[in-house]
Design a protein around this motif. Structure first.
Motif, short mmCIF file in Angstrom:
data_model
loop_
_atom_site.label_atom_id
_atom_site.label_comp_id
_atom_site.label_asym_id
_atom_site.label_seq_id
_atom_site.Cartn_x
_atom_site.Cartn_y
_atom_site.Cartn_z
N SER A 342 5.38 22.46 -7.54
CA SER A 342 5.35 21.94 -6.18
C SER A 342 4.20 20.99 -5.99
O SER A 342 3.17 21.11 -6.64
CB SER A 342 5.20 23.10 -5.18
N TYR A 343 4.40 20.04 -5.09
CA TYR A 343 3.30 19.17 -4.70
C TYR A 343 3.51 18.73 -3.26
O TYR A 343 4.57 18.18 -2.93
CB TYR A 343 3.20 17.94 -5.61
N THR A 344 2.55 18.99 -2.42
CA THR A 344 2.58 18.47 -1.06
C THR A 344 1.29 17.70 -0.87
O THR A 344 0.21 18.25 -1.04
CB THR A 344 2.63 19.63 -0.03
N PRO A 345 1.40 16.40 -0.57
CA PRO A 345 0.15 15.63 -0.42
C PRO A 345 -0.61 16.12 0.80
O PRO A 345 -0.01 16.41 1.83
CB PRO A 345 0.65 14.19 -0.23
N PRO A 346 -1.94 16.21 0.68
CA PRO A 346 -2.73 16.58 1.85
C PRO A 346 -2.75 15.42 2.84
O PRO A 346 -2.52 14.27 2.46
CB PRO A 346 -4.11 16.84 1.27
N LEU A 347 -3.03 15.70 4.09
CA LEU A 347 -3.09 14.63 5.10
C LEU A 347 -4.37 13.82 4.92
O LEU A 347 -4.35 12.60 4.86
CB LEU A 347 -3.02 15.24 6.50
N MET A 348 -5.48 14.56 4.79
CA MET A 348 -6.77 13.89 4.67
C MET A 348 -7.21 13.87 3.20
O MET A 348 -6.49 14.33 2.34
CB MET A 348 -7.84 14.62 5.50
N GLY A 349 -8.43 13.37 2.98
CA GLY A 349 -8.97 13.43 1.63
C GLY A 349 -8.65 12.17 0.86
O GLY A 349 -7.87 11.33 1.30
N GLN A 350 -9.26 12.09 -0.33
CA GLN A 350 -9.19 10.84 -1.09
C GLN A 350 -7.76 10.43 -1.42
O GLN A 350 -7.43 9.26 -1.39
CB GLN A 350 -10.00 10.96 -2.37
N GLU A 351 -6.93 11.40 -1.75
CA GLU A 351 -5.56 11.04 -2.08
C GLU A 351 -4.60 11.59 -1.04
O GLU A 351 -3.47 11.95 -1.34
CB GLU A 351 -5.21 11.56 -3.48
N GLY A 352 -5.07 11.64 0.20
CA GLY A 352 -4.24 12.15 1.26
C GLY A 352 -3.28 11.10 1.79
O GLY A 352 -3.32 9.93 1.41
N VAL A 353 -2.42 11.54 2.72
CA VAL A 353 -1.43 10.63 3.29
C VAL A 353 -2.11 9.48 4.05
O VAL A 353 -1.68 8.33 3.95
CB VAL A 353 -0.49 11.42 4.23
N LEU A 354 -3.19 9.82 4.76
CA LEU A 354 -3.87 8.78 5.54
C LEU A 354 -4.47 7.71 4.63
O LEU A 354 -4.35 6.51 4.89
CB LEU A 354 -4.96 9.40 6.41
N ALA A 355 -5.11 8.16 3.55
CA ALA A 355 -5.71 7.21 2.62
C ALA A 355 -4.62 6.33 2.01
O ALA A 355 -4.78 5.11 1.87
CB ALA A 355 -6.46 7.95 1.52
N ALA A 356 -3.49 6.94 1.66
CA ALA A 356 -2.40 6.18 1.06
C ALA A 356 -1.84 5.18 2.07
O ALA A 356 -1.55 4.03 1.73
CB ALA A 356 -1.31 7.13 0.57
N ALA A 357 -1.70 5.61 3.33
CA ALA A 357 -1.18 4.71 4.35
C ALA A 357 -2.12 3.52 4.54
O ALA A 357 -1.68 2.38 4.70
CB ALA A 357 -1.00 5.46 5.66
N SER A 358 -3.43 3.80 4.48
CA SER A 358 -4.38 2.68 4.61
C SER A 358 -4.22 1.71 3.45
O SER A 358 -4.36 0.50 3.61
CB SER A 358 -5.83 3.16 4.65
N PHE A 359 -3.93 2.27 2.27
CA PHE A 359 -3.76 1.39 1.13
C PHE A 359 -2.48 0.57 1.20
O PHE A 359 -2.36 -0.48 0.60
CB PHE A 359 -3.82 2.18 -0.18
N LEU A 360 -1.50 1.08 1.96
CA LEU A 360 -0.29 0.27 2.18
C LEU A 360 -0.58 -0.79 3.24
O LEU A 360 0.01 -1.87 3.23
CB LEU A 360 0.85 1.17 2.64
N ALA A 361 -1.50 -0.47 4.16
CA ALA A 361 -1.81 -1.43 5.22
C ALA A 361 -2.76 -2.52 4.72
O ALA A 361 -2.75 -3.63 5.24
CB ALA A 361 -2.44 -0.69 6.41
N LEU A 362 -3.55 -2.17 3.71
CA LEU A 362 -4.57 -3.13 3.22
C LEU A 362 -3.97 -4.48 2.79
O LEU A 362 -4.46 -5.52 3.23
CB LEU A 362 -5.36 -2.48 2.08
N PRO A 363 -2.90 -4.48 1.96
CA PRO A 363 -2.35 -5.80 1.60
C PRO A 363 -1.83 -6.56 2.82
O PRO A 363 -1.88 -7.79 2.85
CB PRO A 363 -1.22 -5.46 0.62
N LEU A 364 -1.36 -5.82 3.84
CA LEU A 364 -0.88 -6.50 5.05
C LEU A 364 -2.05 -7.15 5.78
O LEU A 364 -1.92 -8.25 6.32
CB LEU A 364 -0.15 -5.50 5.96
N ALA A 365 -3.21 -6.46 5.77
CA ALA A 365 -4.40 -7.04 6.40
C ALA A 365 -4.84 -8.29 5.63
O ALA A 365 -5.17 -9.33 6.23
CB ALA A 365 -5.52 -6.00 6.44
N ILE A 366 -4.83 -8.18 4.29
CA ILE A 366 -5.20 -9.34 3.47
C ILE A 366 -4.21 -10.48 3.73
O ILE A 366 -4.59 -11.65 3.86
CB ILE A 366 -5.20 -8.96 1.97
N LEU A 367 -2.95 -10.11 3.88
CA LEU A 367 -1.91 -11.10 4.14
C LEU A 367 -2.18 -11.82 5.46
O LEU A 367 -2.09 -13.06 5.54
CB LEU A 367 -0.55 -10.39 4.17
#
Lengths: 398, 272
Positions: A342-367
């Motif tokens: 099993s694997y459930t990503p944590p919400l917070m933390g270095q590899e959490g959902v929020l961090a991942a979402a920010s990394f998806l938003a980052l290229p959009l900000a650069i764009l």
């Protein structure tokens, strides 16, 4: 066999959300670049409104791609070793070099494509802005007919070279997974092909979404012919992509090797939602049918584009789910083939959902920043440019 | 004797309880400190790795599942105490009359298998056979972990052991994915290897630091029944050579072409 055993070390999931994002972002780069090449190499005129936009999009996502990998490393500061002491029998060792090569290629092509704009901005701006654009101009202000002709030739060469490079960049990512014989869910010669096709699919879908959104933000009419052309290419690649993805699972099922028992459990239990429903259903088959239907019946161009936008968005989600299903899915069963994990990503933390979402938003900000610096829709026409070209561009953009 | 499987297991449980008590970490440390007969130590400078080629044999018919080897390994190699990070572990196989196979390895086997809650799930089953399979790194002749390491941090020694250069390892975990046997882990935050590294790949080294000095691996030394045998293939007197000469042996997942150097005696079908 009783499903329920995993090797003790497997209880920790090794590759988590950032490694899901890495092939997703790289795929968007490859796909966006292919769109720009369709215009620059194959001269598909209808794609002109997104030709420059796609190049900038590829660049924005390319800049972020290695960050997710780097941050996932146990020792990020040693990441540079992959350049200094690469071990080329590793399918991973070439990544840095391929990425670097691709970055140079995309940067060079972007510079050539936007050179006239940059020179024009140097002349029309003042102060810091002027200094900034002067730096971007790299000291080249020659906009003579001959110079622009050479630019055009070079762009064509780079764009052509970019197609195999994009294929290499993303096919290679697929190979990183496809070459792991320990993992029957990954180990497949089809993997590079599937990664490449889904990359192209996601890149085209991304451009449809970005183009429509940007047009709305700018309150400019959408060029429906351009969206329609993108949808045609999208649907074409999606059909081939789906065929290979289906082929992969169908041959596993038909051959029913020792791994099939656990893989069928993986698909029907662990990946029921993300694979069967999102990747194949809502992210592929449904949008494909809707897009094909919308292009077969008579609809108002605006309605059709709205449907295309929705379909493209679903496909983007479908490809993200595909990355999850490969990367995480491959770690949801034990290599003992005797149990599920099993694997459930944590919400917070270095590899959490929020961090991942920010990394998806980052290229959009650069764009957004790149769009601000070099608006791709605003083609600046210099006095020296050929009157014929200028006139044509004025017709399109004026 | 006409003991039912059930009665046999019950009787065995009492015996195993005693063994488990002895095998607690403290008991192990005590036993070790009073050990008198130390093998002659080889000086590191005299060690020539081209003159040795090591192999390992595991006799699954002898293993009693006491878990002593796992504890010894954790102590010897400063392996994190939790079962998710382990260089060696013991699997228990329970096979029913209808040839249904159950596998487990509670706490990676380090507590043994005698605690009642570990056995509840097997109550009421018609058990035909049960045995233990100790696992460790196979030190493959064709190691996929070495192949995939992007910076050559994982490498094979001339004497046939796969090691991780932990000051080179970047922690990409590709080797962990590539190992078909689940033998590798990433040293978690807060734990350090004997060399002082954290967040790098780690694995069983057959206690290379002991082997090059002429000592057997810690797990071999701790095994009370001689189920783990270590030796040098280049030495005609080596116990491993003896076993390979006289027993039918099998390796794990031979179809993957990794050519493991841990040879198993008495391996049953269904062992993963």
């Amino acid at each position: 066999m009783n499903p329920g055993f995993a090797y003790p070390n497997e209880l920790e999931t090794q590759w988590t959300l950032f490694i899901v994002l890495y092939p997703y972002i790289t795929g968007l780069v490859a796909g966006a670049f292919i769109v720009s090449s369709l215009y620059h190499v194959f001269d598909i005129k209808a794609l002109k409104p997104v030709a420059r936009m796609s190049l900038i999009t590829a660049l924005a996502f390319l800049l972020v791609a290695p960050l997710t990998l780097l941050l996932h490393l146990g020792q990020p500061l040693r990441g540079i070793y992959i350049f200094i002491t690469p071990q080329f029998r590793s399918a991973m060792a070439g990544f840095g070099f391929i990425w670097m090569f691709y970055l140079i290629l995309v940067l060079a092509e972007t510079w050539l494509v936007f050179r006239r704009d940059i020179v024009a901005y140097v002349k029309s701006t003042q102060g810091i802005k002027k200094a900034f654009y002067s730096a971007l101009a790299l000291g080249v202000y020659d906009l003579s007919e001959r110079s622009l002709y050479i630019d055009k030739k070079l762009i064509k060469i780079l764009a052509a070279a970019g197609i195999p490079s994009a294929a290499l960049l993303h096919g290679y990512v697929g190979f990183i997974f496809g070459a792991i014989k320990a993992n029957p869910w990954w180990s497949s010669p089809l993997m590079p092909l599937i990664f490449l096709l889904s990359a192209i699919v996601s890149g085209i879908a991304l451009l449809i979404v970005i183009y429509v959104v940007i047009s709305k933000i700018r309150k400019q009419p959408v060029d429906h012919a351009c969206v329609d052309t993108m949808v045609q290419w999208l649907a074409g690649f999606l059909v081939v992509d789906l065929a290979f993805e289906g082929l992969e699972v169908i041959s596993m099922l038909y051959e029913s090797e020792d791994s099939w028992e656990i893989i069928s459990l993986l698909i029907t239990q662990k990946l029921r939602v993300s694979f069967l429903m999102v990747q194949l259903g809502f992210g592929s088959l449904l949008p494909l049918i809707v897009l094909l239907a919308a292009h077969s019946v008579r609809l108002r161009a605006g309605t059709r584009t709205a449907i295309s936008f929705g379909g493209a968005f679903m496909i983007l989600m479908g490809v993200l789910a595909m990355r999850w299903n490969v990367v995480i899915g491959g770690q949801l069963f034990s290599k003992s083939l005797a149990g599920l994990l099993s694997y459930t990503p944590p919400l917070m933390g270095q590899e959490g959902v929020l961090a991942a979402a920010s990394f998806l938003a980052l290229p959009l900000a650069i764009l957004a920043a790149l769009f601000y610096v070099l608006p791709p829709w605003k083609e600046v026409v210099e006095g020296e440019a050929q009157p014929a070209i200028a006139a044509r561009q004025r017709r399109r953009f004026g | 004797m006409n003991l039912s499987r059930r009665q046999f297991l019950k009787g065995g449980a009492a015996t195993l309880g005693g063994v488990a008590l002895l095998s607690s970490p403290m008991a192990y440390a005590l036993r070790n400190s009073t050990k008198t007969e130390a093998p002659p130590e080889t000086k590191l400078e005299q060690y020539d790795w081209e003159k040795h080629y090591y192999a390992f044999a595991v006799d699954t018919t002898k293993c009693i599942g006491c878990g002593k080897c796992v504890v010894a390994c954790k102590l010897e190699n400063k392996v994190p105490p939790d079962p998710e990070h382990t260089r060696t572990w013991v699997e228990r196989y329970v096979i029913t009359e209808e040839q249904e196979i159950f596998v487990d390895s509670p706490e990676a086997g380090m507590e043994g298998f005698v605690q009642p809650q570990m056995n509840l799930k097997y109550q009421g089953l018609a058990i035909s056979e049960s045995f233990f399979v100790p696992k460790l790194c196979n030190q493959c002749e064709k190691p996929p972990c070495v192949q995939v390491c992007p910076v050559a941090a994982t490498y094979a020694t001339k004497d046939g052991v796969i090691l991780v250069d932990q000051k080179r390892c970047i922690g990409c975990r590709y080797c962990i994915q590539a190992c078909p046997y689940g033998a590798r882990y990433l040293v978690p935050d807060g734990d350090v290897t004997p060399n002082g590294y954290s967040r790098v790949a780690d694995k069983c080294t057959w206690c290379y630091h002991r082997v090059v000095k002429g000592h057997p691996p810690a797990c071999v030394e701790a095994c009370p029944v001689g189920a783990r045998v270590f030796g040098d293939m280049r030495d005609p007197q080596s116990p491993v050579r003896e076993i390979l000469r006289h027993s039918r042996v099998y390796t794990l997942k031979p179809s993957l072409g990794t050519k493991p150097k841990v040879f198993y005696i008495g391996l049953h079908f269904g062992v993963v």
